[in-house]
Each structure stands twice: as structure tokens, then as C-alpha cells.
Write an enzyme that holds these catalytic residues in place. Structure first.
Site, mmCIF file in Angstrom:
data_model
loop_
_atom_site.group_PDB
_atom_site.id
_atom_site.type_symbol
_atom_site.label_atom_id
_atom_site.label_comp_id
_atom_site.label_asym_id
_atom_site.label_seq_id
_atom_site.Cartn_x
_atom_site.Cartn_y
_atom_site.Cartn_z
ATOM 1 N N GLY A 84 0.908 -1.237 0.236
ATOM 2 C CA GLY A 84 0.061 0.348 -0.241
ATOM 3 C C GLY A 84 0.889 1.658 0.138
ATOM 4 N N ASP A 206 -14.891 8.356 9.390
ATOM 5 C CA ASP A 206 -13.875 7.619 7.795
ATOM 6 C C ASP A 206 -14.475 6.021 7.869
ATOM 7 O OD1 ASP A 206 -12.607 8.304 5.445
ATOM 8 O OD2 ASP A 206 -11.013 7.830 6.127
#
Length: 433
Positions: A84, A206
């Protein structure tokens, strides 16, 4: 050594987010007070004690390895590959050096450049996430194994989830949406994770499928807490007929099943049996307030889209959008641009696909989504008693939340997929923290 890996590793997107969060950090907090007649508080501890005390990990050999290790540093790990990346750091798949048995276990390591954090004025966001991760001890939230500094980099070692994220998995399903039963399962586990966060006074802010990772066993792990708001909450036990707001009458109160995992046979006293079967566990930071403009455009609540202050209700709005997307393969208010999306969230009506609901389960799902996507945060399902009200909705009827960890996860297509699917419109450069 860290510089070499950060410069040269090839990115894979298993851990990167395909929708990016926006933030404008102007926050004000007020302490939460409980509405309950019976409340209790957990003992406080230092960050070091919190990291060491992980009761639900007591039998986890991976956690025991780290507990027995002291003064870990970057040289104690071997990096396998990058999994990532973001605008302020990268995530690597790694192994702990040492015994052959331990070397086969895989972990995720976030490597963050502190100088870049300072330049982008995101140091506080990184500190908030690390603070939260030290607190967490839950099956559906990440376990912090180790944290240390290497030169001007900060490294955090946590669990590795090999199943990808729910956004990429949804794109592998027929018609790019989950079945009702699969959506119900994932929603239930996310709900339990949100309840735990709210119990700690943490408003997540989020929630989106990209931040819901899937472990190798099929259960979920909620991740990324850099936009979270830390406040105070007092977990409490309430009578189901006790309401903090006399005008508040949640639609979900039709079938209360609190403490359903506990048999009355465990209580010798008839009085205690009666109390246990007629109480709700409530842990909701209802008084926390913030003026920050944070979130992902398609998931922000109307109060955020309109520039007003917000509180815990934003998580329940996002939960409604999350369920909608899992079932219907899209978010309910997405527009041709970010501005159009925000206008639709603030003013546009909620609509569902034209087809008639295919059974009672979808009828209940639409009812639940409608309650969560109430534009008035004071009337939104979950805004007053949080998960205690949401859990009792008919959509979750028959589900024992306390034992959800023992339920066999759904078999969904693409569970081993290692790459994320095409992204939606971005709101800002993504940061790992």
C-alpha cells in the site's frame, strides 16, 4: 535502509484506499455525559500499559511473541513487499526475524516520514491514530503489535489482512453488489466495531468499504483512524423505556433483545434475571462536537456537507451509506462532481432502485437505511443510543451480536484477490495516516 525500501518498492494496492478522505482540522470538543440510570467507568492506564494489556489476544501466539520482545526496531523485521502507499507513507508486508516458526507469520508495517508529516501539517493526525491504536482491543479492530522510530521515520506493526477490502470485493460480485445475507453479515460486524469505538469515546468519521479489510478467516477489520475524533463516553446500562429525549422514538425499539448472549441460568437471583433481560447497554459520545470538514465526499453527513458542526451522528449516517452501497452497488447521493455530491447529500431526497423489494429482508434493509440516512442528525437512528438502537432493528432480527465472531463468514467471490478495483472520484491525496 528505510529510505531504500520507501524509494524502490513497487506499490500494490491491497491496503491503499481508492476513495480519499478530506480534512480541515478545526475541532472543538465537549465532554459526553450519560443518559443512563446506571453507569460505570473503566479504569484508566498509561499508553504503555494499554499496549501490553490485550485480553482478547491472550491466546494469540503472534501477540505473545511481541509481548516477550523488548526494544524492537527496524532491523528486527524483514520486508517482503509493499502492499500500500499514500502521500505521507507506505505499508509493507513484513516478517519478524528470529525463529523459523515466527518468521512465517506475516504482519503489516506502516512506514511514515515524519518530515513529510510536519511539512503537510498532518503530525497531529498521525499521533491521533497511534493513540487510538494503543487503546484498541477488539476482534474487528487492528491489534498494535509494535511501534518504533527509524531515523526520521515512524513505524507501526499491526495485523495483516489477506482478504483485501470490501470495496474491491464488491467489484468481484455479480452485478458488483453483495447478496443481502452477505451485506447483513458485514454490516453486523462493522456495527459491533463502531459500538466499541463509541464506547471508548471515538467517533470514527471515515467509514467506507475501502477501510473495511477482510481477514483470512473472512471476518472484518476496521482500519485507518487518522480522521477520528477522540472524546469522552460513559458506558451505561439503561432501561429500554428510558429515553434521553422525550420526543425521540426510534423505529428500532420494536424488538429489544439486550444481553442475548447471556443465559438467565447464569444468574441465581430472579431479580437479577429480570434486570438482565430488560436492559440496554449504551455507549455513545453524544455530546462530542467538531467543526472539522472531514470524510469522503460520498459518505459525509449533511451537517458536514453544509459546513455545520457535527458529532457522533455522522458515523450512523456513514453506516447507512455503507449498507446501501453493499446492497445496491453504489452510494445513494453520488453526483457528477464532488460539489454535486455534497449538494445532493445536503438537499436531495433518498431514493432506492425502482425494482420492488425482493422479500421482507430487503424491506427491512430499506427501512434501516432510511432511519440512518435521516438528514436531521437529532432524529437519525443511532444518534441518541447508538448501536443499542440500531442492533434491535428487524434487519438484524435473529442475529446474536455477542456471538457474531463465531458465525461462519459468507463465501464471496474474490476473497483472495490482492489488488483493489477501479477507484471512485478522489477528494484529496490519500495519506496512510
Amino acid at each position: 535502509m528505510v529510505d531504500e525500501f520507501v524509494r524502490n518498492s513497487d506499490p500494490e494496492q491491497l491496503y491503499s484506499s481508492t476513495k480519499t478522505s478530506m480534512s480541515s482540522d478545526t475541532t472543538s470538543l465537549s465532554h459526553c455525559t450519560s443518559f443512563s440510570r446506571l453507569s460505570f467507568e473503566f479504569p484508566t492506564s498509561s499508553p504503555e500499559q494499554t499496549v501490553a494489556l490485550k485480553p482478547h489476544r491472550s491466546s494469540d501466539s503472534s501477540f505473545q511473541v511481541f509481548r516477550c520482545s523488548t526494544n524492537l526496531n527496524f532491523r528486527d523485521f524483514s520486508l517482503v513487499r509493499q502492499i500500500g502507499s499514500g502521500d505521507i507513507g507506505r505499508v509493507y508486508l513484513c516478517r519478524l526475524r528470529g525463529a523459523e516458526t515466527e518468521g512465517r507469520r506475516l504482519y503489516a508495517m506502516k512506514v511514515v516520514d515524519n518530515e513529510v508529516l510536519a511539512m503537510k501539517k498532518k503530525t497531529q493526525r498521525a499521533e491521533t491514530e497511534r493513540k487510538i491504536m494503543r487503546m484498541l482491543d477488539h476482534p474487528f479492530l487492528p491489534t498494535l503489535y509494535a511501534e518504533f522510530d527509524a531515523s526520521h521515520f515512524s513505524c507501526v506493526v499491526m495485523e495483516y489482512c489477506s482478504g483485501g477490502d470490501l470495496h474491491s470485493l464488491r467489484h468481484k460480485q455479480p452485478q458488483k453488489r453483495f447478496s443481502l445475507s452477505s451485506a447483513r453479515f458485514y454490516a453486523a460486524e462493522v456495527l459491533v466495531a463502531l459500538e466499541y469505538l463509541h464506547m471508548l469515546g471515538i467517533i470514527y468519521r471515515d467509514l467506507k468499504p475501502e477501510n473495511v479489510l477482510v481477514r483470512s478467516d473472512g471476518h472484518i477489520m476496521l482500519t485507518d483512524f487518522d480522521l477520528s475524533l477522540c472524546s469522552d463516553a460513559i458506558p451505561a446500562v439503561e432501561s429500554p423505556d428510558f429515553s434521553p429525549d422525550p420526543d425521540y422514538s426510534p423505529r428500532a425499539s420494536r424488538s429489544l433483545t439486550p444481553f442475548s448472549c447471556i443465559s438467565n441460568r447464569l444468574f441465581r437471583s430472579k431479580k437479577i434475571q429480570t434486570i438482565a433481560s430488560n436492559r440496554l447497554f449504551v455507549a455513545e459520545p453524544v455530546s462530542a462536537r467538531s467543526c472539522s470538514f472531514v470524510g469522503t465526499h460520498e459518505y459525509v453527513a449533511p451537517e458536514v456537507a453544509s459546513g455545520r458542526s457535527h458529532g457522533n451522528a455522522v458515523d450512523w449516517w456513514a453506516f447507512g451509506v455503507f449498507i446501501y452501497e453493499m446492497i445496491y452497488g453504489r452510494t445513494p447521493f453520488a453526483g457528477v462532481s464532488n460539489e454535486a455530491t455534497l449538494r445532493s447529500i445536503a438537499k436531495g431526497p433518498l431514493s432506492f432502485p425502482d425494482h420492488a423489494p425482493c422479500g421482507a429482508s430487503e424491506v427491512h434493509a430499506r427501512d434501516l437505511i432510511s432511519g440512518l440516512l435521516n438528514k436531521d442528525p437529532n432524529r437519525r437512528l443511532g444518534s441518541k443510543r447508538g448501536a443499542a438502537d440500531v442492533k434491535t432493528h428487524p434487519f438484524f432480527k435473529g442475529l446474536n451480536f455477542a456471538l457474531i465472531r463465531s458465525v461462519t463468514p459468507p463465501g464471496v467471490a474474490g476473497i483472495k484477490r490482492q489488488k483493489t478495483s477501479p477507484s471512485r472520484q478522489q477528494t484529496a491525496p490519500f495519506g496512510i495516516f
